[in-house]
Write a protein that holds these residues in place. Structure first.
Motif, PDB file in Angstrom:
ATOM      1  N   UNK A   1       0.214  -0.412 -20.912  1.00 50.63           N
ATOM      2  CA  UNK A   1       1.014   0.235 -19.871  1.00 50.63           C
ATOM      3  C   UNK A   1       0.089   0.861 -18.821  1.00 50.63           C
ATOM      4  N   UNK A   2      -0.926   1.592 -19.282  1.00 46.91           N
ATOM      5  CA  UNK A   2      -1.856   2.189 -18.323  1.00 46.91           C
ATOM      6  C   UNK A   2      -2.698   1.129 -17.603  1.00 46.91           C
ATOM      7  N   UNK A   3      -2.960   0.018 -18.267  1.00 45.42           N
ATOM      8  CA  UNK A   3      -3.630  -1.092 -17.584  1.00 45.42           C
ATOM      9  C   UNK A   3      -2.739  -1.628 -16.459  1.00 45.42           C
ATOM     10  N   UNK A   4      -1.461  -1.735 -16.730  1.00 48.02           N
ATOM     11  CA  UNK A   4      -0.485  -2.201 -15.751  1.00 48.02           C
ATOM     12  C   UNK A   4      -0.498  -1.283 -14.527  1.00 48.02           C
ATOM     13  N   UNK A   5      -0.449   0.024 -14.778  1.00 44.13           N
ATOM     14  CA  UNK A   5      -0.462   1.003 -13.683  1.00 44.13           C
ATOM     15  C   UNK A   5      -1.788   0.931 -12.927  1.00 44.13           C
ATOM     16  N   UNK A   6      -2.899   0.907 -13.651  1.00 45.64           N
ATOM     17  CA  UNK A   6      -4.221   0.865 -13.019  1.00 45.64           C
ATOM     18  C   UNK A   6      -4.403  -0.392 -12.183  1.00 45.64           C
ATOM     19  N   UNK A   7      -3.912  -1.516 -12.693  1.00 45.43           N
ATOM     20  CA  UNK A   7      -4.062  -2.756 -11.939  1.00 45.43           C
ATOM     21  C   UNK A   7      -3.250  -2.708 -10.645  1.00 45.43           C
ATOM     22  N   UNK A   8      -2.076  -2.082 -10.688  1.00 45.64           N
ATOM     23  CA  UNK A   8      -1.292  -1.960  -9.457  1.00 45.64           C
ATOM     24  C   UNK A   8      -2.026  -1.066  -8.449  1.00 45.64           C
ATOM     25  N   UNK A   9      -2.659  -0.008  -8.932  1.00 43.99           N
ATOM     26  CA  UNK A   9      -3.446   0.870  -8.049  1.00 43.99           C
ATOM     27  C   UNK A   9      -4.658   0.117  -7.500  1.00 43.99           C
ATOM     28  N   UNK A  10      -5.327  -0.630  -8.373  1.00 44.99           N
ATOM     29  CA  UNK A  10      -6.498  -1.415  -7.965  1.00 44.99           C
ATOM     30  C   UNK A  10      -6.141  -2.378  -6.837  1.00 44.99           C
ATOM     31  N   UNK A  11      -5.064  -3.133  -7.023  1.00 46.72           N
ATOM     32  CA  UNK A  11      -4.637  -4.096  -6.001  1.00 46.72           C
ATOM     33  C   UNK A  11      -4.273  -3.374  -4.707  1.00 46.72           C
ATOM     34  N   UNK A  12      -3.585  -2.249  -4.813  1.00 42.81           N
ATOM     35  CA  UNK A  12      -3.220  -1.479  -3.615  1.00 42.81           C
ATOM     36  C   UNK A  12      -4.472  -1.004  -2.881  1.00 42.81           C
ATOM     37  N   UNK A  13      -5.470  -0.505  -3.614  1.00 38.93           N
ATOM     38  CA  UNK A  13      -6.726  -0.087  -2.979  1.00 38.93           C
ATOM     39  C   UNK A  13      -7.417  -1.259  -2.282  1.00 38.93           C
ATOM     40  N   UNK A  14      -7.444  -2.409  -2.927  1.00 37.58           N
ATOM     41  CA  UNK A  14      -8.083  -3.590  -2.326  1.00 37.58           C
ATOM     42  C   UNK A  14      -7.378  -3.975  -1.034  1.00 37.58           C
ATOM     43  N   UNK A  15      -6.046  -4.056  -1.074  1.00 36.04           N
ATOM     44  CA  UNK A  15      -5.303  -4.402   0.136  1.00 36.04           C
ATOM     45  C   UNK A  15      -5.467  -3.334   1.216  1.00 36.04           C
ATOM     46  N   UNK A  16      -5.484  -2.081   0.806  1.00 31.71           N
ATOM     47  CA  UNK A  16      -5.654  -0.990   1.765  1.00 31.71           C
ATOM     48  C   UNK A  16      -7.031  -1.091   2.431  1.00 31.71           C
ATOM     49  N   UNK A  17      -8.061  -1.287   1.623  1.00 28.37           N
ATOM     50  CA  UNK A  17      -9.424  -1.397   2.163  1.00 28.37           C
ATOM     51  C   UNK A  17      -9.548  -2.627   3.045  1.00 28.37           C
ATOM     52  N   UNK A  18      -8.935  -3.710   2.648  1.00 29.49           N
ATOM     53  CA  UNK A  18      -8.955  -4.923   3.443  1.00 29.49           C
ATOM     54  C   UNK A  18      -8.245  -4.682   4.773  1.00 29.49           C
ATOM     55  N   UNK A  19      -7.145  -3.915   4.742  1.00 28.28           N
ATOM     56  CA  UNK A  19      -6.420  -3.571   5.967  1.00 28.28           C
ATOM     57  C   UNK A  19      -7.239  -2.708   6.897  1.00 28.28           C
ATOM     58  N   UNK A  20      -8.014  -1.758   6.344  1.00 27.75           N
ATOM     59  CA  UNK A  20      -8.907  -0.929   7.161  1.00 27.75           C
ATOM     60  C   UNK A  20      -9.930  -1.813   7.843  1.00 27.75           C
ATOM     61  N   UNK A  21     -10.503  -2.730   7.068  1.00 29.92           N
ATOM     62  CA  UNK A  21     -11.520  -3.634   7.611  1.00 29.92           C
ATOM     63  C   UNK A  21     -10.924  -4.518   8.703  1.00 29.92           C
ATOM     64  N   UNK A  22      -9.745  -5.064   8.467  1.00 29.17           N
ATOM     65  CA  UNK A  22      -9.090  -5.918   9.454  1.00 29.17           C
ATOM     66  C   UNK A  22      -8.777  -5.140  10.737  1.00 29.17           C
ATOM     67  N   UNK A  23      -8.323  -3.891  10.592  1.00 28.48           N
ATOM     68  CA  UNK A  23      -8.016  -3.071  11.768  1.00 28.48           C
ATOM     69  C   UNK A  23      -9.265  -2.792  12.593  1.00 28.48           C
ATOM     70  N   UNK A  24     -10.403  -2.555  11.940  1.00 24.41           N
ATOM     71  CA  UNK A  24     -11.645  -2.297  12.674  1.00 24.41           C
ATOM     72  C   UNK A  24     -12.104  -3.538  13.410  1.00 24.41           C
ATOM     73  N   UNK A  25     -11.940  -4.709  12.799  1.00 24.35           N
ATOM     74  CA  UNK A  25     -12.308  -5.956  13.475  1.00 24.35           C
ATOM     75  C   UNK A  25     -11.405  -6.170  14.686  1.00 24.35           C
ATOM     76  N   UNK A  26     -10.097  -5.950  14.524  1.00 22.21           N
ATOM     77  CA  UNK A  26      -9.174  -6.121  15.644  1.00 22.21           C
ATOM     78  C   UNK A  26      -9.475  -5.135  16.761  1.00 22.21           C
ATOM     79  N   UNK A  27      -9.778  -3.884  16.424  1.00 23.50           N
ATOM     80  CA  UNK A  27     -10.110  -2.872  17.431  1.00 23.50           C
ATOM     81  C   UNK A  27     -11.386  -3.249  18.171  1.00 23.50           C
ATOM     82  N   UNK A  28     -12.368  -3.793  17.465  1.00 19.87           N
ATOM     83  CA  UNK A  28     -13.617  -4.207  18.091  1.00 19.87           C
ATOM     84  C   UNK A  28     -13.364  -5.363  19.061  1.00 19.87           C
ATOM     85  N   UNK A  29     -12.518  -6.319  18.656  1.00 20.69           N
ATOM     86  CA  UNK A  29     -12.185  -7.453  19.524  1.00 20.69           C
ATOM     87  C   UNK A  29     -11.467  -6.996  20.791  1.00 20.69           C
ATOM     88  N   UNK A  30     -10.585  -6.010  20.667  1.00 20.13           N
ATOM     89  CA  UNK A  30      -9.830  -5.506  21.808  1.00 20.13           C
ATOM     90  C   UNK A  30     -10.775  -4.786  22.781  1.00 20.13           C
TER      91      UNK A  30
END
Length: 168
Positions: free
Chosen positions: A137-166
């Protein structure tokens, strides 16, 4: 924001209840079962609930504007937790196989090691308590947090690339 947190809490409780229901429906070690495990139908809602949890964790991270450093630390910590929990689960399964072997030895005077391996591999009734317990159960919760952090970090990176291009 309160709605996301409340929804996440309720979703976590539903997941916990599903894990509990499946866990308590594990057969005793010496019970012979047929083919299939009908309690996997109870597990079917876990995938959409997992996706919902990832989305809710992601929303909470976005609203709180978590820093890149915090996201990286979160990824590392959840990954370490998942690895430790996975190793613990493997050891627990090996110990459970020994318990089943001992029960068969006591009842029948002999043990068919291949049979023990077969009933503790895959989706047998015999391993419901191994796949759906407090640790997983805690693995399930941790994995959902892990995936959310990865997507969040990827979104930060994507936003910085888009801002640099603009800006160029």
């Amino acid at each position: 924001m309160k709605a996301a947190k409340l929804t996440l809490f309720i979703t976590s409780l539903v997941v916990l209840i599903l894990f509990y229901v499946i866990n308590i429906n594990t057969v005793s070690p010496i019970t012979v079962t047929g083919n299939g495990n009908p309690f996997l139908l109870v597990a079917a809602p876990l995938l959409p609930l997992f996706i919902l949890m990832v989305l809710l964790w992601g929303r909470i991270l976005r609203v709180h504007s978590i820093s890149k450093r915090f996201s990286i630390v979160g990824i590392i910590l959840t990954f370490v937790h998942l690895m430790i929990a996975f190793i613990y689960q493997r050891v627990s399964l090996a110990n459970y196989r020994d318990i089943i072997k001992d029960a068969y030895l006591e009842k029948y005077g002999k043990v068919d090691s291949q049979y023990i391996q077969d009933i503790t591999t895959g989706i047998s009734f015999h391993v419901n308590n191994q796949y759906f317990n407090v640790n997983t159960f805690f693995m399930f919760i941790s994995f959902s947090i892990f995936i959310a952090f990865v997507f969040y970090l990827w979104g930060i990176h994507e936003n910085k690339i888009e801002n640099r291009d603009v800006q160029e």
